[in-house]
Design an enzyme around this catalytic site. Sequence first.
Site: not given
Length: 311
Positions: A164, A113
């Site tokens: 992940k 982000s």
Amino acid sequence: MTKQITILGTGAWGTALGKLAEYGDNQVQFWSRRGDVSLEAAIANADVLLSAISMKGVGETASKLQKIGLPPKTIIVTATKGLEPSTTRTPSQIWQEAFPDHPVVVLSGPNLSKEIDKELPAATIAASRDIKAAETIQEAYSSDIFRVYTNTDPIGTELGGTLKNVMAIASGVCDGLDLGINAKSALLTRALIEIVRVGTSMGAEAETFWGLAGLGDLLATCNSSLSRNYRVGFGLSQHKTLEQVLEEIQSTAEGVNTTNVLIDLAKRQGIEVPISYQVYRLLNNQITPEEAVAALMERDLKPEVITPEED
């Protein structure tokens, strides 16, 4: 065509997705539990409802929206990464069960982000069993800084982004202990095989994990100090407590919850998850970082297996 996009969640990821939506010339409405806009008002005219809330809030929010009702045209997009502790359901499964008549799209890829906030180029996957819905999201979000691909494997796309996070904790430990590039390369390679094994056992397509939502997201998250989950592992490698690390991060690290849920799932289904298991032991104060590494290095000698069925 301009879309009215309502984003649930105003954290770092929700805010970044709002910025990308506006960059694509869409109308964006944000909603959060602490905001002034009611949930009913926020979704009233939504062409797209994008959920970027934390995993623990997905079920509750979906239930609230069931009572309110969504406009018939609304496409649901989930950008949350995690597993529900009580059911091991993914966010897309929760949304689809709550709204069986609405298309659900999973948005996931190597998207940090903070880099998106800087308008650095990135790519992602919009995945849905309803390919027209996926293509609608692709068109709404694609721009000269954000490339969107589609596929028809939402569960695989979602699990790539979820699992992940567990491996990012392991990766942070590896770097924190300064184990070197050889060890890191081996870790990430075996981590991907472990993700494929879990994912295919849950109905995902193996090929999905070789793409952006699998390998791509794994590389981004496991190699960046911008990743909260990586920072958890790095902090633990410095012999800080989990509580200390989470206090320093001051944000949700979904990999912590995912690890605990994953180990429960793996035990019930008999799935081999050696890396995730050592992360689980580390998070639950059963082992030191050094002991976790030793446990992985001392596993039985065997040929390399690159198919997901056996390790």
